[in-house]
Design a protein around this motif. Structure first.
Motif, PDB file in Angstrom:
ATOM      1  N   ARG A  94       0.833  -1.200   0.000  1.00 45.13           N
ATOM      2  CA  ARG A  94       0.000   0.000   0.000  1.00 45.13           C
ATOM      3  C   ARG A  94       0.870   1.253   0.000  1.00 45.13           C
ATOM      4  O   ARG A  94       2.062   1.216   0.327  1.00 45.13           O
ATOM      5  CB  ARG A  94      -0.956   0.012   1.197  1.00 45.13           C
ATOM      6  CG  ARG A  94      -0.345   0.333   2.536  1.00 45.13           C
ATOM      7  CD  ARG A  94      -1.415   0.371   3.620  1.00 45.13           C
ATOM      8  NE  ARG A  94      -0.873   0.773   4.915  1.00 45.13           N
ATOM      9  CZ  ARG A  94      -0.821   2.028   5.340  1.00 45.13           C
ATOM     10  NH1 ARG A  94      -1.271   3.032   4.564  1.00 45.13           N
ATOM     11  NH2 ARG A  94      -0.325   2.328   6.524  1.00 45.13           N
ATOM     12  N   HIS A  95       0.271   2.371  -0.362  1.00 44.46           N
ATOM     13  CA  HIS A  95       0.951   3.656  -0.341  1.00 44.46           C
ATOM     14  C   HIS A  95       0.389   4.520   0.788  1.00 44.46           C
ATOM     15  O   HIS A  95      -0.749   4.337   1.221  1.00 44.46           O
ATOM     16  CB  HIS A  95       0.771   4.386  -1.675  1.00 44.46           C
ATOM     17  CG  HIS A  95       1.707   3.904  -2.741  1.00 44.46           C
ATOM     18  ND1 HIS A  95       1.645   2.640  -3.269  1.00 44.46           N
ATOM     19  CD2 HIS A  95       2.742   4.539  -3.365  1.00 44.46           C
ATOM     20  CE1 HIS A  95       2.591   2.500  -4.189  1.00 44.46           C
ATOM     21  NE2 HIS A  95       3.273   3.631  -4.261  1.00 44.46           N
ATOM     22  N   ALA A  96       1.200   5.456   1.228  1.00 43.31           N
ATOM     23  CA  ALA A  96       0.776   6.342   2.309  1.00 43.31           C
ATOM     24  C   ALA A  96       1.313   7.749   2.060  1.00 43.31           C
ATOM     25  O   ALA A  96       2.372   7.928   1.446  1.00 43.31           O
ATOM     26  CB  ALA A  96       1.278   5.820   3.652  1.00 43.31           C
ATOM     27  N   ILE A  97       0.563   8.737   2.553  1.00 42.38           N
ATOM     28  CA  ILE A  97       1.025  10.120   2.550  1.00 42.38           C
ATOM     29  C   ILE A  97       1.755  10.360   3.865  1.00 42.38           C
ATOM     30  O   ILE A  97       1.182  10.189   4.950  1.00 42.38           O
ATOM     31  CB  ILE A  97      -0.147  11.106   2.419  1.00 42.38           C
ATOM     32  CG1 ILE A  97      -0.857  10.925   1.081  1.00 42.38           C
ATOM     33  CG2 ILE A  97       0.331  12.557   2.572  1.00 42.38           C
ATOM     34  CD1 ILE A  97      -0.066  11.401  -0.107  1.00 42.38           C
ATOM     35  N   VAL A  98       3.022  10.729   3.788  1.00 42.02           N
ATOM     36  CA  VAL A  98       3.824  10.894   5.009  1.00 42.02           C
ATOM     37  C   VAL A  98       4.628  12.186   4.955  1.00 42.02           C
ATOM     38  O   VAL A  98       4.932  12.719   3.879  1.00 42.02           O
ATOM     39  CB  VAL A  98       4.772   9.693   5.231  1.00 42.02           C
ATOM     40  CG1 VAL A  98       3.987   8.385   5.335  1.00 42.02           C
ATOM     41  CG2 VAL A  98       5.797   9.598   4.120  1.00 42.02           C
ATOM     42  N   ALA A  99       4.976  12.651   6.147  1.00 44.87           N
ATOM     43  CA  ALA A  99       5.842  13.819   6.303  1.00 44.87           C
ATOM     44  C   ALA A  99       6.445  13.761   7.693  1.00 44.87           C
ATOM     45  O   ALA A  99       5.993  12.992   8.550  1.00 44.87           O
ATOM     46  CB  ALA A  99       5.054  15.107   6.097  1.00 44.87           C
ATOM     47  N   SER A 100       7.451  14.577   7.940  1.00 44.44           N
ATOM     48  CA  SER A 100       8.077  14.610   9.262  1.00 44.44           C
ATOM     49  C   SER A 100       7.213  15.442  10.215  1.00 44.44           C
ATOM     50  O   SER A 100       6.471  16.338   9.789  1.00 44.44           O
ATOM     51  CB  SER A 100       9.475  15.214   9.172  1.00 44.44           C
ATOM     52  OG  SER A 100       9.396  16.607   8.892  1.00 44.44           O
ATOM     53  N   PRO A 101       7.295  15.171  11.509  1.00 42.31           N
ATOM     54  CA  PRO A 101       6.559  15.990  12.479  1.00 42.31           C
ATOM     55  C   PRO A 101       6.916  17.474  12.371  1.00 42.31           C
ATOM     56  O   PRO A 101       6.045  18.342  12.518  1.00 42.31           O
ATOM     57  CB  PRO A 101       6.999  15.411  13.829  1.00 42.31           C
ATOM     58  CG  PRO A 101       7.374  13.991  13.526  1.00 42.31           C
ATOM     59  CD  PRO A 101       7.981  14.038  12.157  1.00 42.31           C
ATOM     60  N   ALA A 102       8.201  17.764  12.085  1.00 40.30           N
ATOM     61  CA  ALA A 102       8.619  19.168  11.977  1.00 40.30           C
ATOM     62  C   ALA A 102       7.943  19.845  10.788  1.00 40.30           C
ATOM     63  O   ALA A 102       7.484  21.007  10.895  1.00 40.30           O
ATOM     64  CB  ALA A 102      10.143  19.239  11.832  1.00 40.30           C
ATOM     65  N   TYR A 103       7.871  19.135   9.658  1.00 37.61           N
ATOM     66  CA  TYR A 103       7.214  19.720   8.484  1.00 37.61           C
ATOM     67  C   TYR A 103       5.739  19.977   8.781  1.00 37.61           C
ATOM     68  O   TYR A 103       5.198  21.054   8.461  1.00 37.61           O
ATOM     69  CB  TYR A 103       7.358  18.796   7.273  1.00 37.61           C
ATOM     70  CG  TYR A 103       6.594  19.291   6.066  1.00 37.61           C
ATOM     71  CD1 TYR A 103       7.168  20.180   5.162  1.00 37.61           C
ATOM     72  CD2 TYR A 103       5.276  18.886   5.841  1.00 37.61           C
ATOM     73  CE1 TYR A 103       6.458  20.656   4.075  1.00 37.61           C
ATOM     74  CE2 TYR A 103       4.551  19.351   4.752  1.00 37.61           C
ATOM     75  CZ  TYR A 103       5.146  20.240   3.873  1.00 37.61           C
ATOM     76  OH  TYR A 103       4.424  20.720   2.793  1.00 37.61           O
ATOM     77  N   LEU A 104       5.051  19.012   9.364  1.00 39.06           N
ATOM     78  CA  LEU A 104       3.623  19.157   9.644  1.00 39.06           C
ATOM     79  C   LEU A 104       3.368  20.267  10.652  1.00 39.06           C
ATOM     80  O   LEU A 104       2.363  20.994  10.561  1.00 39.06           O
ATOM     81  CB  LEU A 104       3.055  17.829  10.146  1.00 39.06           C
ATOM     82  CG  LEU A 104       3.072  16.679   9.134  1.00 39.06           C
ATOM     83  CD1 LEU A 104       2.645  15.376   9.796  1.00 39.06           C
ATOM     84  CD2 LEU A 104       2.162  16.987   7.948  1.00 39.06           C
ATOM     85  N   ALA A 105       4.267  20.424  11.617  1.00 41.44           N
ATOM     86  CA  ALA A 105       4.102  21.507  12.598  1.00 41.44           C
ATOM     87  C   ALA A 105       4.236  22.869  11.927  1.00 41.44           C
ATOM     88  O   ALA A 105       3.538  23.833  12.290  1.00 41.44           O
ATOM     89  CB  ALA A 105       5.142  21.357  13.706  1.00 41.44           C
ATOM     90  N   ALA A 106       5.119  22.947  10.928  1.00 40.76           N
ATOM     91  CA  ALA A 106       5.355  24.231  10.253  1.00 40.76           C
ATOM     92  C   ALA A 106       4.303  24.528   9.187  1.00 40.76           C
ATOM     93  O   ALA A 106       3.894  25.691   9.019  1.00 40.76           O
ATOM     94  CB  ALA A 106       6.747  24.230   9.626  1.00 40.76           C
ATOM     95  N   ARG A 107       3.820  23.506   8.487  1.00 36.64           N
ATOM     96  CA  ARG A 107       2.949  23.732   7.322  1.00 36.64           C
ATOM     97  C   ARG A 107       1.499  23.318   7.542  1.00 36.64           C
ATOM     98  O   ARG A 107       0.643  23.589   6.701  1.00 36.64           O
ATOM     99  CB  ARG A 107       3.514  22.966   6.115  1.00 36.64           C
ATOM    100  CG  ARG A 107       4.906  23.422   5.696  1.00 36.64           C
ATOM    101  CD  ARG A 107       4.880  24.863   5.155  1.00 36.64           C
ATOM    102  NE  ARG A 107       4.026  24.942   4.015  1.00 36.64           N
ATOM    103  CZ  ARG A 107       4.411  24.732   2.755  1.00 36.64           C
ATOM    104  NH1 ARG A 107       5.691  24.412   2.517  1.00 36.64           N
ATOM    105  NH2 ARG A 107       3.569  24.839   1.757  1.00 36.64           N
ATOM    106  N   GLY A 108       1.237  22.619   8.623  1.00 38.19           N
ATOM    107  CA  GLY A 108      -0.126  22.177   8.886  1.00 38.19           C
ATOM    108  C   GLY A 108      -0.389  20.778   8.355  1.00 38.19           C
ATOM    109  O   GLY A 108       0.318  20.277   7.466  1.00 38.19           O
ATOM    110  N   ILE A 109      -1.406  20.134   8.937  1.00 37.09           N
ATOM    111  CA  ILE A 109      -1.756  18.762   8.555  1.00 37.09           C
ATOM    112  C   ILE A 109      -2.879  18.800   7.527  1.00 37.09           C
ATOM    113  O   ILE A 109      -3.950  19.355   7.791  1.00 37.09           O
ATOM    114  CB  ILE A 109      -2.209  17.954   9.793  1.00 37.09           C
ATOM    115  CG1 ILE A 109      -1.055  17.857  10.798  1.00 37.09           C
ATOM    116  CG2 ILE A 109      -2.672  16.551   9.380  1.00 37.09           C
ATOM    117  CD1 ILE A 109      -1.443  17.187  12.104  1.00 37.09           C
TER     118      ILE A 109
END
Length: 299
Positions: A162-177
């Motif tokens: 399967r595929h997933a959408i992922v990012a680092s916690p730092a990126y999500l904190a800066a750009r939003g979820i």
């Protein structure tokens, strides 16, 4: 008639002591055994056996012939046994194609166990994201993570990735979820350029489908590079789960939009023919099956 088969029947008659016993041992009728030996005598122009109603005895010519052919049949049986043994013990050169990221992350760490189990296999690994033609490239067996096109190759599906959408916690904190797929249009999406439509990401949830055209400042033709950029907090990406399963467990990366399903891909093994599959190929397939069995990335 077959000369070798007739010789085998002759030897069986001599060693069994009668046509009836030889026929039973070989699973044929007595008349066939008798006819085959008679034909052999005609071909050799020599009488091999003295026949009575209950037994047989070798003539001098028959004794000489028996001693020679018994040795020859023994050599043939030894050669057959040696061939079967070599087939079963997996010996020789094997060229195996593997996708770059999957090979480095999951095949290479398990390679020591393969070498321990199959010390007589000379393994050449070809890291192959281009899905090369096996025959033209001299590849004996290959792993593919894609939907396979129709071909003359034998394909065995080992797992669903399967595929997933992922990012680092730092990126999500800066750009939003992102909460819905269209939100990805506001993000720096890392694009894997080896896909047929790399900037078109498709998702489904229940009966709803969402297709998003993504963009970002970085793209790459290697998924390991995408993973490193994700870990550096420089974007968000749609990636196969085998690439990031350890990072998700450690918390280095986070999955978002988990209620939306992206496309699945098959992890398959392909090889040229189903007839007389070499033991080296069978050994490699079993090796990859064990990797999948003990993995956390397959459905």
């Amino acid at each position: 008639m077959n000369r070798l088969a007739s010789i085998e029947i002759f030897v069986a008659v001599v060693e069994s002591g009668s046509f009836a016993a030889a026929a039973e041992k070989l699973g044929i009728v007595r008349s066939v055994a008798s006819r085959r030996v008679k034909w052999l005598e005609e071909q050799l122009q020599a009488r091999l056996l003295h026949r009575t109603t209950r037994s047989v005895a070798l003539t001098p010519a028959g004794l000489q012939f028996y001693r020679k052919v018994r040795e020859g049949l023994g050599s043939i049986r030894d050669a057959e046994m040696e061939l079967h043994a070599k087939r079963d013990e997996a010996t020789g050169k094997l060229v195996a194609g593997v996708p770059m990221s999957f090979g480095l992350m999951h095949v290479l760490p398990a390679l020591a166990s393969f070498r321990l189990s199959h010390p007589n296999i000379e393994l050449e690994i070809v890291f192959d994201d281009a899905k090369s033609d096996l025959v033209k490239s001299g590849i004996d067996v290959s792993l593919r993570i894609s939907e396979l096109a129709d071909s003359s190759m034998v394909a065995r599906r080992l797992a669903t990735i399967r595929h997933a959408i992922v990012a680092s916690p730092a990126y999500l904190a800066a750009r939003g979820i992102p909460l819905e797929p269209p939100d990805l249009g506001k993000h720096d999406c890392l694009v894997y350029t080896m896909k047929p439509q790399p900037q078109r990401w498709q998702f489904t949830r229940a009966d709803t489908e969402s297709v998003v055209s993504v963009r970002g400042g970085i793209s790459a033709n290697n998924s390991l590079a995408i993973r490193e950029i994700l870990l550096a907090g420089m974007g968000i990406s749609l990636v196969p789960i085998y690439l990031v399963d350890q990072d998700l467990r450690s918390g280095a990366l986070k999955e978002v939009l988990a209620d939306w399903k992206a496309s699945d891909l098959a992890l398959s093994v392909i090889y040229p023919t189903r007839q007389h599959v070499p033991s080296t190929v069978r050994a490699f397939i079993a090796f990859v099956e064990k990797i999948v069995e003990h993995s956390s990335f397959s459905n």
